[in-house]
Design an enzyme around this catalytic site. Sequence first.
Site, PDB file in Angstrom:
ATOM      1  N   GLY A 250       5.261  -0.678  -2.122  1.00  0.00           N
ATOM      2  CA  GLY A 250       6.355  -1.662  -1.206  1.00  0.00           C
ATOM      3  C   GLY A 250       5.878  -1.317   0.153  1.00  0.00           C
ATOM      4  O   GLY A 250       5.535  -1.959   1.129  1.00  0.00           O
ATOM      5  N   ASP A 251       5.986   0.035   0.405  1.00  0.00           N
ATOM      6  CA  ASP A 251       5.848   0.703   1.771  1.00  0.00           C
ATOM      7  C   ASP A 251       4.297   0.427   2.258  1.00  0.00           C
ATOM      8  O   ASP A 251       4.080   0.066   3.528  1.00  0.00           O
ATOM      9  CB  ASP A 251       6.057   2.164   2.022  1.00  0.00           C
ATOM     10  CG  ASP A 251       7.374   2.746   1.252  1.00  0.00           C
ATOM     11  OD1 ASP A 251       8.319   1.880   1.559  1.00  0.00           O
ATOM     12  OD2 ASP A 251       7.791   3.726   0.608  1.00  0.00           O
TER      13      ASP A 251
HETATM   14  N1  LIG Z   1       1.306  -2.845 -11.392  1.00  0.00           N
HETATM   15  C1  LIG Z   1       0.613  -3.245 -10.419  1.00  0.00           C
HETATM   16  N2  LIG Z   1      -0.608  -3.866 -10.346  1.00  0.00           N
HETATM   17  C2  LIG Z   1      -0.833  -4.361  -9.102  1.00  0.00           C
HETATM   18  N3  LIG Z   1      -0.314  -4.496  -8.011  1.00  0.00           N
HETATM   19  C3  LIG Z   1       0.875  -3.860  -8.077  1.00  0.00           C
HETATM   20  C4  LIG Z   1       1.369  -3.071  -9.157  1.00  0.00           C
HETATM   21  N4  LIG Z   1       2.771  -2.825  -8.652  1.00  0.00           N
HETATM   22  C5  LIG Z   1       3.039  -3.007  -7.479  1.00  0.00           C
HETATM   23  N5  LIG Z   1       1.778  -3.778  -6.873  1.00  0.00           N
HETATM   24  C6  LIG Z   1       1.436  -4.339  -5.504  1.00  0.00           C
HETATM   25  O1  LIG Z   1       2.382  -3.687  -4.621  1.00  0.00           O
HETATM   26  C7  LIG Z   1       3.313  -4.682  -4.002  1.00  0.00           C
HETATM   27  C8  LIG Z   1       4.565  -4.020  -3.796  1.00  0.00           C
HETATM   28  O2  LIG Z   1       5.020  -3.726  -5.068  1.00  0.00           O
HETATM   29  P1  LIG Z   1       6.598  -3.749  -5.484  1.00  0.00           P
HETATM   30  O3  LIG Z   1       6.762  -2.775  -6.814  1.00  0.00           O
HETATM   31  O4  LIG Z   1       6.964  -5.103  -5.585  1.00  0.00           O
HETATM   32  O5  LIG Z   1       7.308  -3.162  -4.340  1.00  0.00           O
HETATM   33  P2  LIG Z   1       8.527  -2.079  -4.144  1.00  0.00           P
HETATM   34  O6  LIG Z   1       7.600  -0.731  -4.131  1.00  0.00           O
HETATM   35  O7  LIG Z   1       9.122  -2.056  -2.556  1.00  0.00           O
HETATM   36  O8  LIG Z   1       9.407  -2.126  -5.116  1.00  0.00           O
HETATM   37  C9  LIG Z   1       3.120  -5.822  -4.957  1.00  0.00           C
HETATM   38  O9  LIG Z   1       3.394  -7.097  -4.167  1.00  0.00           O
HETATM   39  C10 LIG Z   1       1.633  -5.635  -5.411  1.00  0.00           C
HETATM   40  O10 LIG Z   1       0.759  -6.422  -4.506  1.00  0.00           O
HETATM   41  O1  LIG Z   2      15.523   6.920   0.101  1.00  0.00           O
HETATM   42  P1  LIG Z   2      15.608   6.752  -1.266  1.00  0.00           P
HETATM   43  O2  LIG Z   2      16.084   5.315  -1.649  1.00  0.00           O
HETATM   44  O3  LIG Z   2      15.996   7.763  -1.923  1.00  0.00           O
HETATM   45  O4  LIG Z   2      14.082   6.758  -1.702  1.00  0.00           O
HETATM   46  C1  LIG Z   2      12.999   7.456  -1.201  1.00  0.00           C
HETATM   47  C2  LIG Z   2      11.840   7.458  -2.299  1.00  0.00           C
HETATM   48  O5  LIG Z   2      11.215   6.289  -1.809  1.00  0.00           O
HETATM   49  C3  LIG Z   2       9.968   6.509  -1.497  1.00  0.00           C
HETATM   50  O6  LIG Z   2       9.841   6.608  -0.204  1.00  0.00           O
HETATM   51  C4  LIG Z   2       9.212   5.369  -2.248  1.00  0.00           C
HETATM   52  O7  LIG Z   2       9.563   5.060  -3.298  1.00  0.00           O
HETATM   53  P2  LIG Z   2       9.709   3.618  -3.892  1.00  0.00           P
HETATM   54  O8  LIG Z   2       8.232   3.032  -3.662  1.00  0.00           O
HETATM   55  O9  LIG Z   2       9.895   4.032  -5.306  1.00  0.00           O
HETATM   56  O10 LIG Z   2      10.684   2.773  -3.112  1.00  0.00           O
HETATM   57  C5  LIG Z   2       9.434   7.843  -2.007  1.00  0.00           C
HETATM   58  O11 LIG Z   2       8.552   8.494  -1.207  1.00  0.00           O
HETATM   59  C6  LIG Z   2      10.719   8.622  -1.811  1.00  0.00           C
HETATM   60  O12 LIG Z   2      10.935   9.584  -2.822  1.00  0.00           O
END
Ligand SMILES: Nc1ncnc2c1ncn2[C@@H]1O[C@H](COP(=O)(O)OP(=O)(O)O)[C@@H](O)[C@H]1O
Ligand SMILES: O=P(O)(O)OC[C@H]1O[C@](O)(COP(=O)(O)O)[C@@H](O)[C@@H]1O
Length: 309
Positions: A250-251
């Site tokens: 997501g980041d």
């Molecule tokens: N299993 C996956 N396969 C393909 N793309 C992925 C997958 N997981 C995440 N992504 C990509 O990363 C983006 C962010 O992932 P997501 O899991 O929705 O966000 P967050 O890390 O904020 O929970 C998705 O919209 C997609 O583009």
């Molecule tokens: O501040 P929080 O909610 O504890 O999350 C920190 C964690 O989230 C991240 O920034 C990103 O992880 P996710 O993609 O699972 O949100 C990690 O690098 C870090 O360990």
Amino acid sequence: MIYTVTLNPAIDYVMHPLTLDMGFTNRSSSEEIYCGGNGINVSTLLNELKVLNVAFGIAAGFTGEYLINTLQKSGISSNFVMLDHGFTRINVKLNGIVMTMVNGMGPKIPEKKVDELLERIDCIQPGDTLVLTGSIPKSLPENMYDIIMKRLAGRGIRFVVDAPGQLLMEALAAKPFLIKPNNHEVGRIFDARPETPEECIPFAEKLHERGAQNVIVSCGSHGALLYDNDCQVHTVPTAKIKLVNATGAGDSMVAGFVAKCQEGADYETALRFASACGTATAASRGIAKRATIDKVYARLNKIIEEQSN
Ligand SMILES: Nc1ncnc2c1ncn2[C@@H]1O[C@H](COP(=O)(O)OP(=O)(O)O)[C@@H](O)[C@H]1O
Ligand SMILES: O=P(O)(O)OC[C@H]1O[C@](O)(COP(=O)(O)O)[C@@H](O)[C@@H]1O
């Protein structure tokens, strides 16, 4: 210039356990460490794209020193307030059949150190982008992002907010340029269970009506949707990958979108590139490298082209 803020950074310690039995000694087959925390992840991907940025934050102890040195070695400009006590947390990611995370609490942050950070953030200029992302440490006011945005209000700064639940809702009053909840976060806010980008459209519209200029809702492997500032809806699929570790996906998406917007790209292109950045990280150990992003972006463009024929 793009700035990120990481109030509670972390060393992400990724272990690959062969099995995971609660109450027993488990053995890992390999381990990795990364500099983590959402803002740092955004900065890391921007750096990979050669987009100038500065990572603001608060760090402490030997882990904090490791973090700052590692950022410096990677060429990421950082501006961290160092605490006199405690240590930057180590977040354990157990990458087994499913991913299990244990995120630390982080050090206690005294008020004077917060003030020091706020004074440093004051250097941001009109037209700059400030990315506020991640959880707020327990020792800080819950509305910390609000405090930062109010302090900088009226200066022509683009705010990007990626924060959970109530924090996100409170940030909407500042009319952020971008928010990026995932489908689960949107579901918790609106008491629903949307899975796909299409199912998220009405919720994204509501978040836009409540103040966010652009709303991306990411839906993991289902792709993502953007409800843009002109009330247009864009959806994007994902390229199929072998999932390695979705931490920071997501980041990476936020970084990709902000980078493309700064370049002057249209929203459709920015969303597509953002999706490629997220997928590339999900297919990588740590935050994706430029070569992986380029490969995934090319594959994604091909998929979209084939779908439109
Ligand atoms: N299993 C996956 N396969 C393909 N793309 C992925 C997958 N997981 C995440 N992504 C990509 O990363 C983006 C962010 O992932 P997501 O899991 O929705 O966000 P967050 O890390 O904020 O929970 C998705 O919209 C997609 O583009
Ligand atoms: O501040 P929080 O909610 O504890 O999350 C920190 C964690 O989230 C991240 O920034 C990103 O992880 P996710 O993609 O699972 O949100 C990690 O690098 C870090 O360990």
